[in-house]
Write a protein that holds these residues in place. Structure first.
Motif, PDB file in Angstrom:
ATOM      1  N   GLU A 173      17.756  11.013  37.363  1.00  0.00           N
ATOM      2  CA  GLU A 173      16.950  11.206  38.238  1.00  0.00           C
ATOM      3  C   GLU A 173      15.825  11.825  38.719  1.00  0.00           C
ATOM      4  O   GLU A 173      16.767  13.192  38.998  1.00  0.00           O
ATOM      5  CB  GLU A 173      17.601   9.840  39.118  1.00  0.00           C
ATOM      6  CG  GLU A 173      18.195   8.323  38.995  1.00  0.00           C
ATOM      7  CD  GLU A 173      18.611   7.677  39.563  1.00  0.00           C
ATOM      8  OE1 GLU A 173      17.986   7.380  40.491  1.00  0.00           O
ATOM      9  OE2 GLU A 173      20.012   6.990  39.524  1.00  0.00           O
TER      10      GLU A 173
ATOM     11  N   ASP B  98      14.395  14.038  41.909  1.00  0.00           N
ATOM     12  CA  ASP B  98      14.909  14.472  43.469  1.00  0.00           C
ATOM     13  C   ASP B  98      14.251  13.369  44.844  1.00  0.00           C
ATOM     14  O   ASP B  98      13.309  12.993  44.590  1.00  0.00           O
ATOM     15  CB  ASP B  98      14.240  15.526  43.529  1.00  0.00           C
ATOM     16  CG  ASP B  98      14.859  16.439  45.157  1.00  0.00           C
ATOM     17  OD1 ASP B  98      15.988  16.637  45.208  1.00  0.00           O
ATOM     18  OD2 ASP B  98      14.292  15.871  46.191  1.00  0.00           O
ATOM     19  N   PRO B  99      15.479  13.259  45.160  1.00  0.00           N
ATOM     20  CA  PRO B  99      14.884  12.082  45.940  1.00  0.00           C
ATOM     21  C   PRO B  99      14.056  12.094  47.363  1.00  0.00           C
ATOM     22  O   PRO B  99      13.106  11.799  47.496  1.00  0.00           O
ATOM     23  CB  PRO B  99      15.787  11.056  47.131  1.00  0.00           C
ATOM     24  CG  PRO B  99      17.130  12.777  46.585  1.00  0.00           C
ATOM     25  CD  PRO B  99      16.959  13.420  45.652  1.00  0.00           C
ATOM     26  N   ASP B 100      13.593  13.525  47.860  1.00  0.00           N
ATOM     27  CA  ASP B 100      12.532  14.146  48.549  1.00  0.00           C
ATOM     28  C   ASP B 100      11.213  15.350  48.147  1.00  0.00           C
ATOM     29  O   ASP B 100      10.592  14.443  47.959  1.00  0.00           O
ATOM     30  CB  ASP B 100      13.657  15.439  49.352  1.00  0.00           C
ATOM     31  CG  ASP B 100      14.678  14.799  49.634  1.00  0.00           C
ATOM     32  OD1 ASP B 100      14.380  14.588  50.515  1.00  0.00           O
ATOM     33  OD2 ASP B 100      15.287  15.710  50.098  1.00  0.00           O
ATOM     34  N   THR B 101      11.451  15.339  46.672  1.00  0.00           N
ATOM     35  CA  THR B 101       9.897  15.730  46.284  1.00  0.00           C
ATOM     36  C   THR B 101       9.764  15.755  44.924  1.00  0.00           C
ATOM     37  O   THR B 101       8.598  15.308  44.739  1.00  0.00           O
ATOM     38  CB  THR B 101      11.029  17.235  45.807  1.00  0.00           C
ATOM     39  OG1 THR B 101      11.615  17.060  44.388  1.00  0.00           O
ATOM     40  CG2 THR B 101      11.218  18.545  46.788  1.00  0.00           C
ATOM     41  N   GLY B 102      10.174  14.004  44.467  1.00  0.00           N
ATOM     42  CA  GLY B 102       9.844  12.850  43.170  1.00  0.00           C
ATOM     43  C   GLY B 102       9.696  14.455  41.982  1.00  0.00           C
ATOM     44  O   GLY B 102       9.902  13.875  40.700  1.00  0.00           O
TER      45      GLY B 102
END
Length: 105
Positions: free
Chosen positions: A48, A50-54
């Motif tokens: 998946e 990164d939840p912060d950077t995408g």
């Protein structure tokens, strides 16, 4: 000595985290097709973003790609464990003309 301009690149750094368009390219997909397949890919273990950077981790994508083909990994392991095609001699035997270990060593 000339000062470096701010836009001048001294060392090339290949990014490991990339935006979705480059992750798609790694799989030889268009961005539209990648976005369409992403939920299915993630269900199959695709890394998946990164939840912060995408951003997507290219090394994780490569590991995922390789893990899909277990038979290839098994072949590589079999080749690593194969016996050498000729007898391996110790370094001392090479120096002593193949007569066993060197005396006094």
């Amino acid at each position: 000595m000339t000062a470096l301009r701010q836009a001048e690149i001294r060392y090339r750094v290949d990014p490991r985290d990339v935006p979705p368009v480059k992750a798609a390219r790694r799989l030889h997909l268009t961005l539209a097709r990648f976005n369409q397949l992403l939920p299915s890919l993630i269900k199959r273990g695709f890394p998946e973003p990164d939840p912060d950077t995408g951003m997507f981790d290219l090394d994780a994508i490569d590991q995922w790609r390789k893990s899909r083909h277990r038979s290839t990994q098994n072949l590589a392991l079999a080749n690593q464990n194969a016996q050498p095609s000729r007898p391996v001699r110790r370094f001392g035997e090479k120096l002593n003309g193949g007569q066993g270990e060197v005396q006094g060593a």
